[in-house]
Design a protein around this motif. Structure first.
Motif, PDB file in Angstrom:
ATOM      1  N   LYS A 128     -15.131   5.878  12.177  1.00 16.44           N
ATOM      2  CA  LYS A 128     -15.024   6.228  13.598  1.00 16.44           C
ATOM      3  C   LYS A 128     -13.840   7.154  13.876  1.00 16.44           C
ATOM      4  CE  LYS A 128     -17.358   2.148  15.297  1.00 16.44           C
ATOM      5  NZ  LYS A 128     -17.305   0.995  16.192  1.00 16.44           N
ATOM      6  N   GLY A 129     -13.138   7.583  12.821  1.00 15.26           N
ATOM      7  CA  GLY A 129     -12.012   8.494  12.975  1.00 15.26           C
ATOM      8  C   GLY A 129     -10.699   7.820  13.327  1.00 15.26           C
ATOM      9  N   ARG A 130     -10.618   6.511  13.171  1.00 17.97           N
ATOM     10  CA  ARG A 130      -9.401   5.771  13.505  1.00 17.97           C
ATOM     11  C   ARG A 130      -8.525   5.608  12.266  1.00 17.97           C
ATOM     12  NH1 ARG A 130     -13.097   1.411  16.276  1.00 17.97           N
ATOM     13  NH2 ARG A 130     -13.576   2.500  18.206  1.00 17.97           N
ATOM     14  N   THR A 131      -7.220   5.647  12.476  1.00 13.76           N
ATOM     15  CA  THR A 131      -6.264   5.452  11.395  1.00 13.76           C
ATOM     16  C   THR A 131      -5.665   4.046  11.486  1.00 13.76           C
ATOM     17  OG1 THR A 131      -4.343   6.198  12.653  1.00 13.76           O
ATOM     18  CG2 THR A 131      -5.618   7.902  11.497  1.00 13.76           C
ATOM     19  N   ALA A 132      -4.896   3.692  10.475  1.00 11.26           N
ATOM     20  CA  ALA A 132      -4.206   2.401  10.501  1.00 11.26           C
ATOM     21  C   ALA A 132      -3.264   2.316  11.701  1.00 11.26           C
ATOM     22  CB  ALA A 132      -3.427   2.201   9.203  1.00 11.26           C
ATOM     23  N   LEU A 133      -2.663   3.422  12.065  1.00  9.85           N
ATOM     24  CA  LEU A 133      -1.763   3.433  13.217  1.00  9.85           C
ATOM     25  C   LEU A 133      -2.523   3.066  14.492  1.00  9.85           C
ATOM     26  CD1 LEU A 133       1.129   3.886  14.102  1.00  9.85           C
ATOM     27  CD2 LEU A 133       0.606   6.316  14.368  1.00  9.85           C
ATOM     28  N   HIS A 134      -3.751   3.569  14.645  1.00 14.10           N
ATOM     29  CA  HIS A 134      -4.573   3.189  15.801  1.00 14.10           C
ATOM     30  C   HIS A 134      -4.796   1.677  15.828  1.00 14.10           C
ATOM     31  CE1 HIS A 134      -6.141   7.491  15.563  1.00 14.10           C
ATOM     32  NE2 HIS A 134      -5.629   7.393  16.767  1.00 14.10           N
ATOM     33  N   TYR A 135      -5.144   1.103  14.671  1.00 10.07           N
ATOM     34  CA  TYR A 135      -5.392  -0.342  14.597  1.00 10.07           C
ATOM     35  C   TYR A 135      -4.123  -1.147  14.861  1.00 10.07           C
ATOM     36  CZ  TYR A 135     -10.165   0.238  12.938  1.00 10.07           C
ATOM     37  OH  TYR A 135     -11.498   0.554  12.842  1.00 10.07           O
ATOM     38  N   ASN A 136      -2.984  -0.674  14.348  1.00  9.40           N
ATOM     39  CA  ASN A 136      -1.713  -1.365  14.616  1.00  9.40           C
ATOM     40  C   ASN A 136      -1.399  -1.379  16.095  1.00  9.40           C
ATOM     41  OD1 ASN A 136      -0.008  -0.392  11.617  1.00  9.40           O
ATOM     42  ND2 ASN A 136      -0.683  -2.418  12.179  1.00  9.40           N
ATOM     43  N   CYS A 137      -1.572  -0.246  16.747  1.00 10.34           N
ATOM     44  CA  CYS A 137      -1.291  -0.168  18.188  1.00 10.34           C
ATOM     45  C   CYS A 137      -2.233  -1.083  18.971  1.00 10.34           C
ATOM     46  CB  CYS A 137      -1.413   1.274  18.670  1.00 10.34           C
ATOM     47  SG  CYS A 137      -0.111   2.350  18.054  1.00 10.34           S
ATOM     48  N   TYR A 195       0.834  -1.206   0.000  1.00 12.05           N
ATOM     49  CA  TYR A 195       0.000   0.000   0.000  1.00 12.05           C
ATOM     50  C   TYR A 195       0.873   1.263   0.000  1.00 12.05           C
ATOM     51  CZ  TYR A 195      -3.667   3.235   1.553  1.00 12.05           C
ATOM     52  OH  TYR A 195      -4.546   4.287   1.659  1.00 12.05           O
ATOM     53  N   THR A 196       1.922   1.242   0.807  1.00 12.89           N
ATOM     54  CA  THR A 196       2.843   2.380   0.881  1.00 12.89           C
ATOM     55  C   THR A 196       3.563   2.574  -0.452  1.00 12.89           C
ATOM     56  OG1 THR A 196       3.188   1.978   3.241  1.00 12.89           O
ATOM     57  CG2 THR A 196       4.803   3.359   2.138  1.00 12.89           C
ATOM     58  N   GLU A 197       4.068   1.490  -1.034  1.00 11.07           N
ATOM     59  CA  GLU A 197       4.778   1.574  -2.316  1.00 11.07           C
ATOM     60  C   GLU A 197       3.874   2.075  -3.437  1.00 11.07           C
ATOM     61  OE1 GLU A 197       8.064   1.180  -3.131  1.00 11.07           O
ATOM     62  OE2 GLU A 197       8.321   1.131  -0.961  1.00 11.07           O
ATOM     63  N   ALA A 198       2.580   1.768  -3.347  1.00  9.42           N
ATOM     64  CA  ALA A 198       1.622   2.213  -4.364  1.00  9.42           C
ATOM     65  C   ALA A 198       1.191   3.659  -4.141  1.00  9.42           C
ATOM     66  CB  ALA A 198       0.395   1.303  -4.363  1.00  9.42           C
ATOM     67  N   GLY A 199       1.714   4.286  -3.081  1.00  5.45           N
ATOM     68  CA  GLY A 199       1.402   5.687  -2.817  1.00  5.45           C
ATOM     69  C   GLY A 199       0.127   5.896  -2.035  1.00  5.45           C
ATOM     70  N   GLY A 200      -0.304   4.864  -1.305  1.00  5.65           N
ATOM     71  CA  GLY A 200      -1.535   4.968  -0.511  1.00  5.65           C
ATOM     72  C   GLY A 200      -1.417   5.988   0.605  1.00  5.65           C
ATOM     73  N   VAL A 202       3.620  -0.933  13.273  1.00  6.22           N
ATOM     74  CA  VAL A 202       3.630   0.422  13.841  1.00  6.22           C
ATOM     75  C   VAL A 202       4.892   1.156  13.384  1.00  6.22           C
ATOM     76  CG1 VAL A 202       3.868   1.759  15.972  1.00  6.22           C
ATOM     77  CG2 VAL A 202       2.198  -0.089  15.851  1.00  6.22           C
ATOM     78  N   LEU A 203       6.037   0.505  13.494  1.00  6.32           N
ATOM     79  CA  LEU A 203       7.295   1.121  13.065  1.00  6.32           C
ATOM     80  C   LEU A 203       7.275   1.451  11.578  1.00  6.32           C
ATOM     81  CD1 LEU A 203       9.900  -0.979  15.085  1.00  6.32           C
ATOM     82  CD2 LEU A 203       9.268   1.413  15.435  1.00  6.32           C
ATOM     83  N   HIS A 204       6.728   0.552  10.774  1.00  8.83           N
ATOM     84  CA  HIS A 204       6.644   0.803   9.331  1.00  8.83           C
ATOM     85  C   HIS A 204       5.847   2.071   9.053  1.00  8.83           C
ATOM     86  CE1 HIS A 204       6.200   0.147   5.040  1.00  8.83           C
ATOM     87  NE2 HIS A 204       4.915   0.352   5.197  1.00  8.83           N
ATOM     88  N   LEU A 205       4.680   2.202   9.672  1.00 10.23           N
ATOM     89  CA  LEU A 205       3.844   3.388   9.428  1.00 10.23           C
ATOM     90  C   LEU A 205       4.516   4.664   9.918  1.00 10.23           C
ATOM     91  CD1 LEU A 205       0.269   2.058  10.238  1.00 10.23           C
ATOM     92  CD2 LEU A 205       1.268   2.509   7.999  1.00 10.23           C
ATOM     93  N   LEU A 206       5.126   4.610  11.081  1.00  6.48           N
ATOM     94  CA  LEU A 206       5.800   5.811  11.611  1.00  6.48           C
ATOM     95  C   LEU A 206       7.000   6.194  10.755  1.00  6.48           C
ATOM     96  CD1 LEU A 206       5.615   5.143  15.441  1.00  6.48           C
ATOM     97  CD2 LEU A 206       4.304   6.836  14.115  1.00  6.48           C
ATOM     98  N   GLN A 207       7.759   5.211  10.281  1.00  7.29           N
ATOM     99  CA  GLN A 207       8.904   5.503   9.417  1.00  7.29           C
ATOM    100  C   GLN A 207       8.471   6.066   8.073  1.00  7.29           C
ATOM    101  OE1 GLN A 207      10.781   1.669   9.459  1.00  7.29           O
ATOM    102  NE2 GLN A 207      12.004   2.137  11.283  1.00  7.29           N
ATOM    103  N   ARG A 208       7.236   5.789   7.668  1.00  5.86           N
ATOM    104  CA  ARG A 208       6.703   6.303   6.404  1.00  5.86           C
ATOM    105  C   ARG A 208       5.880   7.574   6.614  1.00  5.86           C
ATOM    106  NH1 ARG A 208       9.390   2.373   6.204  1.00  5.86           N
ATOM    107  NH2 ARG A 208       9.893   1.130   4.401  1.00  5.86           N
ATOM    108  N   SER A 209       6.034   8.186   7.789  1.00  5.69           N
ATOM    109  CA  SER A 209       5.436   9.487   8.132  1.00  5.69           C
ATOM    110  C   SER A 209       3.935   9.460   8.379  1.00  5.69           C
ATOM    111  CB  SER A 209       5.759  10.542   7.060  1.00  5.69           C
ATOM    112  OG  SER A 209       7.155  10.693   6.935  1.00  5.69           O
TER     113      SER A 209
END
Length: 121
Positions: free
Chosen positions: A91-100, A78-83, A108-115
């Protein structure tokens, strides 16, 4: 929106599942069951990419389910495809919320490293 689909411009075809022509690049997923230890959980393995996942990754189409499942393969694709990593669900939740919530440290580290934003509420 947080979804990933495959589009073949030459054939004007879009689909949610991985097309066969990408098998040499993205590999194929196979369920692994140890018959000698039936009490052990099964998992999914992609030999080409040398990765394993606990849940069947073939049906994952959105970043939120991938994050909850700890599906690092989908998140990387998803990140490589520019998602858009800061997409929010109804409900206002992001992927980072679900990872945590799922405890997937690598995701979690992947998402944070990709900003991905750690400050969205």
């Amino acid at each position: 929106e947080g979804r990933l689909f495959f589009h073949n411009d030459a054939r004007q075809l879009s689909q949610w599942t991985q097309p066969p022509e990408l098998r040499d690049i993205l590999g194929d997923w196979a369920e692994v069951v140890d018959e000698s230890q039936p009490s052990k959980p099964h998992f999914w393995r992609n030999e080409l990419l040398r990765i394993s996942l606990w849940k069947d990754p073939r049906a994952t189409t959105n970043i939120f389910q991938a994050a909850l499942d700890g599906n690092l393969f989908f998140l990387q694709l998803y990140t490589e495809a520019g998602g858009f990593l800061d997409a929010v669900d109804p409900k206002g939740r992001t992927a980072l919320h679900y990872n945590c919530a799922s405890g997937s440290t690598a995701a979690v580290l992947h998402l944070l490293q990709r900003s991905a934003s750690a400050h969205l509420q």
